[in-house]
Scaffold this motif. Structure first.
Motif, PDB file in Angstrom:
ATOM      1  N   GLY A  59       0.824  -1.211   0.000  1.00 14.45           N
ATOM      2  CA  GLY A  59       0.000   0.000   0.000  1.00 14.45           C
ATOM      3  C   GLY A  59       0.851   1.251   0.000  1.00 14.45           C
ATOM      4  O   GLY A  59       0.606   2.193  -0.757  1.00 14.45           O
ATOM      5  N   ILE A  60       1.893   1.272   0.838  1.00 15.34           N
ATOM      6  CA  ILE A  60       2.786   2.436   0.895  1.00 15.34           C
ATOM      7  C   ILE A  60       3.468   2.621  -0.454  1.00 15.34           C
ATOM      8  O   ILE A  60       3.553   3.743  -0.976  1.00 15.34           O
ATOM      9  N   ASP A  61       3.913   1.511  -1.019  1.00 13.33           N
ATOM     10  CA  ASP A  61       4.588   1.572  -2.308  1.00 13.33           C
ATOM     11  C   ASP A  61       3.673   2.187  -3.376  1.00 13.33           C
ATOM     12  O   ASP A  61       4.074   3.072  -4.144  1.00 13.33           O
ATOM     13  N   LEU A  62       2.427   1.723  -3.405  1.00  3.57           N
ATOM     14  CA  LEU A  62       1.474   2.268  -4.378  1.00  3.57           C
ATOM     15  C   LEU A  62       1.208   3.753  -4.120  1.00  3.57           C
ATOM     16  O   LEU A  62       1.188   4.565  -5.041  1.00  3.57           O
ATOM     17  N   ALA A  63       1.015   4.074  -2.845  1.00  2.00           N
ATOM     18  CA  ALA A  63       0.674   5.464  -2.494  1.00  2.00           C
ATOM     19  C   ALA A  63       1.800   6.425  -2.874  1.00  2.00           C
ATOM     20  O   ALA A  63       1.539   7.563  -3.291  1.00  2.00           O
ATOM     21  N   LEU A  64       3.038   5.960  -2.745  1.00  2.00           N
ATOM     22  CA  LEU A  64       4.162   6.854  -3.036  1.00  2.00           C
ATOM     23  C   LEU A  64       4.373   7.042  -4.536  1.00  2.00           C
ATOM     24  O   LEU A  64       4.976   8.029  -4.961  1.00  2.00           O
ATOM     25  N   ASN A  65       3.866   6.125  -5.322  1.00  2.00           N
ATOM     26  CA  ASN A  65       4.166   6.170  -6.749  1.00  2.00           C
ATOM     27  C   ASN A  65       2.972   6.464  -7.651  1.00  2.00           C
ATOM     28  O   ASN A  65       3.112   6.481  -8.867  1.00  2.00           O
ATOM     29  N   HIS A  66       1.808   6.637  -7.069  1.00  2.00           N
ATOM     30  CA  HIS A  66       0.628   6.937  -7.883  1.00  2.00           C
ATOM     31  C   HIS A  66      -0.147   8.088  -7.240  1.00  2.00           C
ATOM     32  O   HIS A  66      -0.181   8.201  -6.022  1.00  2.00           O
ATOM     33  N   PRO A  67      -0.794   8.873  -8.085  1.00  2.00           N
ATOM     34  CA  PRO A  67      -1.501  10.046  -7.541  1.00  2.00           C
ATOM     35  C   PRO A  67      -2.914   9.699  -7.047  1.00  2.00           C
ATOM     36  O   PRO A  67      -3.888   9.832  -7.788  1.00  2.00           O
ATOM     37  N   PHE A  68      -3.016   9.259  -5.818  1.00  2.00           N
ATOM     38  CA  PHE A  68      -4.342   8.979  -5.267  1.00  2.00           C
ATOM     39  C   PHE A  68      -4.894  10.223  -4.586  1.00  2.00           C
ATOM     40  O   PHE A  68      -4.140  11.072  -4.123  1.00  2.00           O
ATOM     41  N   ASN A  69      -6.251  10.275  -4.514  1.00  2.00           N
ATOM     42  CA  ASN A  69      -6.883  11.391  -3.808  1.00  2.00           C
ATOM     43  C   ASN A  69      -7.079  11.060  -2.334  1.00  2.00           C
ATOM     44  O   ASN A  69      -7.171  11.963  -1.503  1.00  2.00           O
ATOM     45  N   ILE A  70      -7.198   9.777  -2.048  1.00  2.00           N
ATOM     46  CA  ILE A  70      -7.525   9.396  -0.669  1.00  2.00           C
ATOM     47  C   ILE A  70      -7.157   7.928  -0.439  1.00  2.00           C
ATOM     48  O   ILE A  70      -7.126   7.142  -1.395  1.00  2.00           O
ATOM     49  N   ILE A  71      -6.885   7.589   0.822  1.00  2.82           N
ATOM     50  CA  ILE A  71      -6.561   6.195   1.161  1.00  2.82           C
ATOM     51  C   ILE A  71      -7.574   5.679   2.176  1.00  2.82           C
ATOM     52  O   ILE A  71      -7.887   6.364   3.158  1.00  2.82           O
ATOM     53  N   VAL A  72      -8.104   4.505   1.896  1.00  2.00           N
ATOM     54  CA  VAL A  72      -8.960   3.820   2.867  1.00  2.00           C
ATOM     55  C   VAL A  72      -8.129   2.661   3.418  1.00  2.00           C
ATOM     56  O   VAL A  72      -7.682   1.796   2.667  1.00  2.00           O
ATOM     57  N   LEU A  73      -7.912   2.678   4.724  1.00  7.75           N
ATOM     58  CA  LEU A  73      -6.876   1.837   5.312  1.00  7.75           C
ATOM     59  C   LEU A  73      -7.434   0.981   6.446  1.00  7.75           C
ATOM     60  O   LEU A  73      -8.089   1.495   7.350  1.00  7.75           O
ATOM     61  N   ASP A  74      -7.148  -0.306   6.363  1.00  5.21           N
ATOM     62  CA  ASP A  74      -7.517  -1.224   7.451  1.00  5.21           C
ATOM     63  C   ASP A  74      -6.432  -1.130   8.544  1.00  5.21           C
ATOM     64  O   ASP A  74      -5.284  -0.796   8.245  1.00  5.21           O
ATOM     65  N   VAL A  75      -6.789  -1.416   9.775  1.00  3.57           N
ATOM     66  CA  VAL A  75      -5.775  -1.396  10.845  1.00  3.57           C
ATOM     67  C   VAL A  75      -5.129  -2.752  11.013  1.00  3.57           C
ATOM     68  O   VAL A  75      -3.910  -2.892  11.027  1.00  3.57           O
ATOM     69  N   MET A  76      -5.973  -3.769  11.090  1.00  4.65           N
ATOM     70  CA  MET A  76      -5.434  -5.081  11.465  1.00  4.65           C
ATOM     71  C   MET A  76      -4.957  -5.829  10.224  1.00  4.65           C
ATOM     72  O   MET A  76      -5.734  -6.493   9.532  1.00  4.65           O
ATOM     73  N   MET A  77      -3.679  -5.681   9.929  1.00  5.35           N
ATOM     74  CA  MET A  77      -3.049  -6.380   8.802  1.00  5.35           C
ATOM     75  C   MET A  77      -1.796  -7.057   9.344  1.00  5.35           C
ATOM     76  O   MET A  77      -1.115  -6.519  10.223  1.00  5.35           O
ATOM     77  N   PRO A  78      -1.474  -8.224   8.814  1.00  2.62           N
ATOM     78  CA  PRO A  78      -0.421  -9.033   9.429  1.00  2.62           C
ATOM     79  C   PRO A  78       0.990  -8.423   9.395  1.00  2.62           C
ATOM     80  O   PRO A  78       1.657  -8.397  10.420  1.00  2.62           O
ATOM     81  N   ASP A  79       1.443  -7.929   8.255  1.00  2.00           N
ATOM     82  CA  ASP A  79       2.853  -7.525   8.197  1.00  2.00           C
ATOM     83  C   ASP A  79       3.104  -6.167   8.847  1.00  2.00           C
ATOM     84  O   ASP A  79       4.089  -5.965   9.549  1.00  2.00           O
ATOM     85  N   MET A  80       2.211  -5.248   8.600  1.00  2.00           N
ATOM     86  CA  MET A  80       2.376  -3.914   9.192  1.00  2.00           C
ATOM     87  C   MET A  80       0.975  -3.380   9.471  1.00  2.00           C
ATOM     88  O   MET A  80       0.128  -3.373   8.575  1.00  2.00           O
ATOM     89  N   ASN A  81       0.706  -2.979  10.704  1.00  2.00           N
ATOM     90  CA  ASN A  81      -0.663  -2.551  10.995  1.00  2.00           C
ATOM     91  C   ASN A  81      -0.941  -1.160  10.421  1.00  2.00           C
ATOM     92  O   ASN A  81      -0.025  -0.424  10.045  1.00  2.00           O
ATOM     93  N   GLY A  82      -2.214  -0.849  10.345  1.00  2.00           N
ATOM     94  CA  GLY A  82      -2.646   0.387   9.694  1.00  2.00           C
ATOM     95  C   GLY A  82      -2.098   1.651  10.330  1.00  2.00           C
ATOM     96  O   GLY A  82      -1.829   2.645   9.648  1.00  2.00           O
ATOM     97  N   TYR A  83      -1.916   1.629  11.649  1.00  3.25           N
ATOM     98  CA  TYR A  83      -1.370   2.814  12.317  1.00  3.25           C
ATOM     99  C   TYR A  83       0.037   3.110  11.803  1.00  3.25           C
ATOM    100  O   TYR A  83       0.392   4.262  11.559  1.00  3.25           O
ATOM    101  N   GLU A  84       0.817   2.030  11.650  1.00  2.00           N
ATOM    102  CA  GLU A  84       2.191   2.209  11.192  1.00  2.00           C
ATOM    103  C   GLU A  84       2.199   2.694   9.732  1.00  2.00           C
ATOM    104  O   GLU A  84       3.002   3.561   9.358  1.00  2.00           O
TER     105      GLU A  84
END
Lengths: 176, 394
Positions: free
Chosen positions: B37-62
Motif C-alpha cells: 500500500g505504501i509503495d502504491l501510495a508513493l508512486n501513484h496520484p491517489f486522492n484518498i486512502i482507505v486503510l484497514d488497521v489489522m493487517m499481518p505484516d504492518m498494521n494500519g497505524y504504522e
C-alpha cells in the motif's frame, strides 16, 4: 457476526475484545449455534480458539503488540469478553437459561484488573448469588456495558454485551 | 469522483469495497498489505486512502505514520476502517495521522460521505489559535467599539492570505440581501472556489430554503468542542459544491455567540477560500464579529426612501465602529420593477457613489420558488451578469 458454511455445518464467527489481566486480544472466535456464551461455558474444553488475533497491552490498548493467525486462550485466565452486538452472546435460551420475564438491574462488577458497569438481566428479584454460584456456567452476560481496566480507567470499551468470568469476580455491586 | 487506494488484507472486504466504491463512480486500486500500500501510495496520484488497521505484516497505524512522514503523501487524506471499534482505537488512529475513522461493519453511505468530504474539502488543518493580529485590510473594529449594543467582540480570527470573508449586511427586510448572498456564494462555487455560506439570522433565515436545502443541522447544533470533523457534519452540501452553515428555522433566543463564530470561521478557513456571511438583521454579537473579520462588507439597498434611511443609519453605525470606508460596497438592488428613487438621488442622499447596481429580474420569484438561485438556473441573466461584474470589484 459473520456466517460461513463448511460442508453442511454452519459456522458463526463473533469478533470481540478478549481481556486477560494484562492483555487485550481482538479477534474472531468460531461459535456454533450456541453463540459465544455456548463456547465459553462448554465445560469439555478449557481453552477457546481465536483466529486472526491482534494483541495489545491493557495499559496501551491502542498500540498493537503482535498479530497471530491463531491463539488458544485459557478460559480460566479470560476475565471478560466485550461484544459489539447483543445477539453475539448466543440464543436467548442459552444466554440467560430460559425465557422467563426479566428484570433489569444496574450493576458494577470488579475483577482483578477490570471494572464493568452495565445491566444485569434476571428473572424476578436481584440475586447475585444465583449468577455467581448456581449452575456450571462460567461466564455470564452484562448488557449495554462499559468496561475499563483499573490501571487505565480512561480507556473505556463499550459493547452491547460483556461476558464476565464469574471465577474472576472480586466484587458484585448494585441491584437496588 | 475520487481516485482511491484501498489497503486491506481481507480479500473479501477488498472486493466488496471495490465494487461498491466503483459503483459510486470512484476509481479504486487495492493493496493487500501495508508495504504494498505504501509503495502504491508513493508512486501513484491517489486522492484518498482507505486503510484497514489489522493487517499481518504492518498494521494500519504504522502505515498511516509512514505515509504522514513522507512529503509525497503527508497531505493525502486517510480514512481508517477497522473492526477495532473502541474509543481508544479511534484515538490511536487519529494520533497515527488518520483524518477519519470508521468502524466495521462498514456503513457504505457513511464511507462515501467521508470520501466526498475529504476529497472536496481536503485534509483538515489543525486550527491556529485566534490572534488579534489582523490581516491587511481588516478594520480596527475589534479594538474599539464605541457604540452601545452587543458585548465587546473577541479577537477576530486570523484569515489566511488567500482567504476572504464577505459580509452581506442589511438591517431592513425585503431588499434582497439573502438573495444577493446566496447568488454571490453560488458565483464563487461556479468559479470552482471552495466557498461556504453562513446564514446568521437568528429568526428563520432563508438562505437554505433558497438552495432547496433543509436547514438541519444548523448553527444551533454546533457542538462546544468544535473540530474539523463535527464542523463538517454541521454543514449543508449543495450539488454545486457550495456548502453552508444554516440558521435555525425557528427564532433562537441565545443567538450565535461571537466566540463560536470566530472559532467556526477559523476552522472554515482550513477548508474554504471564500466565506460569504448573510448577516443578521440586527447588530448581534455574531454579526459584530463577522464585520470585524470581513474583507469586504456589501451593503444592499433598495431604491426607496426607507431603505435609504436604513442604510444611512447603517453607515453611521459602521463609522462609529471604525470600519474603514474602503471595506464597504454599496449595491443598489432592484427587488421590484418600479423604483421610487433614481440612483442619482440616492447617491446624493448618501453622500457617496453606488458601487454597483443589480437590475430587477422577474425570474427571481421563480428561482426562489424552485430553490434554484439564478446563478445556477440562469447564469446569463442580467442580474447575474451585474453580480459577476460586482465580483470583479471585490
Amino acid at each position: 457476526m459473520t456466517i460461513t458454511t463448511e460442508r453442511s455445518r454452519v459456522i458463526k464467527h463473533v469478533s470481540g475484545d478478549f481481556f486477560t489481566g494484562a492483555y487485550r486480544m481482538t479477534g474472531r472466535m468460531s461459535v456454533g449455534a450456541s453463540g459465544a456464551v455456548g463456547v465459553l461455558n462448554d465445560t469439555n474444553r478449557s481453552f477457546a480458539v481465536l483466529d486472526d488475533v491482534y494483541i495489545s497491552y491493557v495499559h496501551t490498548p491502542g498500540s498493537i503488540l503482535a498479530h497471530f493467525a491463531q491463539v488458544r486462550i485459557s478460559k480460566t485466565g479470560l476475565e471478560a469478553l466485550v461484544l459489539t452486538k447483543r445477539e453475539e452472546v448466543g440464543p436467548v435460551g442459552v444466554a440467560r437459561g430460559g425465557y422467563a420475564r426479566l428484570a433489569q438491574y444496574q450493576v458494577l462488577i470488579t475483577t482483578d484488573a477490570f471494572e464493568i458497569r452495565g445491566t444485569l438481566e434476571q428473572p424476578g428479584k436481584y440475586d447475585p448469588d444465583n449468577v455467581l454460584f448456581q449452575g456450571t456456567a462460567r461466564f455470564f452476560p452484562i448488557y449495554n456495558a462499559t468496561t475499563n481496566a483499573c490501571i487505565k480507567p480512561d480507556a473505556k470499551y463499550a459493547g452491547e454485551a460483556v461476558l464476565i468470568n464469574r471465577g474472576r469476580v472480586s466484587a458484585f455491586c448494585g441491584g437496588e | 469522483m475520487a481516485n482511491i487506494l484501498l489497503i486491506d488484507d481481507n480479500i473479501d472486504m477488498q472486493k466488496m469495497l471495490t465494487v461498491v466504491l466503483k459503483r459510486q463512480g470512484h476509481e479504486v486500486a487495492s493493496a493487500a498489505c501495508g508495504l504494498d500500500g505504501i509503495d502504491l501510495a508513493l508512486n501513484h496520484p491517489f486522492n484518498i486512502i482507505v486503510l484497514d488497521v489489522m493487517m499481518p505484516d504492518m498494521n494500519g497505524y504504522e502505515v498511516a505514520r509512514r505515509l504522514r512522514s513522507d512529503p509525497r503523501t503527508k497531505d493525502l487524506p486517510i480514512i481508517i476502517l477497522t473492526a477495532r471499534a473502541q474509543s481508544v482505537d479511534q484515538q490511536a488512529a487519529m494520533e497515527a495521522g488518520a483524518d477519519a475513522y470508521l468502524a466495521k461493519p462498514v456503513d457504505i453511505a457513511e464511507l462515501n460521505n467521508r470520501i466526498q468530504e475529504l476529497t472536496t474539502m481536503g485534509r483538515p488543518k489543525p486550527p491556529a489559535a485566534p490572534t488579534a493580529a489582523a490581516r491587511p485590510g481588516a478594520g480596527p473594529l475589534v479594538a474599539a467599539a464605541p457604540v452601545p449594543g452587543p458585548a465587546p467582540v473577541p479577537a477576530a480570527p486570523t484569515l489566511p492570505a488567500s482567504g476572504r470573508l464577505f459580509s452581506v449586511l442589511c438591517w431592513r427586510g425585503g431588499v434582497g440581501a439573502t438573495t444577493l448572498a446566496v447568488n454571490l456564494a453560488g458565483a464563487f462555487a461556479r468559479e470552482g472556489r471552495r466557498v461556504c455560506l453562513i446564514d446568521l439570522s437568528p429568526s428563520s433565515g432563508h438562505a437554505a430554503l433558497m438552495l432547496r436545502l433543509r436547514a438541519k443541522p444548523n448553527w444551533t447544533d454546533l457542538p462546544l468542542d468544535l473540530n474539523p470533523q463535527n464542523l463538517g457534519f454541521s454543514l449543508l452540501k449543495h450539488d454545486s459544491g457550495l456548502q453552508m452553515l444554516a440558521s435555525p428555522t425557528q427564532p433562537h433566543a441565545d443567538g450565535f455567540s461571537a466566540e463560536m463564530f470566530n472559532a467556526v470561521v477559523q476552522l472554515m478557513f482550513s477548508f474554504f477560500t471564500e466565506i460569504v456571511v448573510d448577516c443578521s438583521p440586527v447588530l448581534d454579537a455574531a454579526t459584530h464579529a463577522a464585520l470585524s473579520a470581513s474583507t469586504r462588507i456589501i451593503l444592499p439597498l433598495a431604491p426607496d426612501v426607507t431603505a435609504v434611511q436604513t442604510l444611512t443609519g447603517t453607515l453611521g453605525t459602521l463609522a462609529a465602529l471604525q470600519v474603514p470606508p474602503d471595506l464597504l460596497r454599496i449595491v443598489l438592488n432592484h427587488p421590484s420593477p418600479n423604483p421610487t428613487l433614481l440612483p442619482a438621488r440616492i447617491e446624493k442622499a448618501l453622500g457617496r457613489p453606488l458601487d454597483a447596481a443589480l437590475p430587477y429580474d422577474p425570474a427571481q420569484a421563480a428561482a426562489l420558488l424552485q430553490g434554484t438561485p439564478l446563478v445556477f438556473s440562469q447564469p446569463k441573466s442580467p442580474y447575474i451578469a451585474a453580480l459577476v461584474s460586482l465580483l470583479q470589484k471585490l
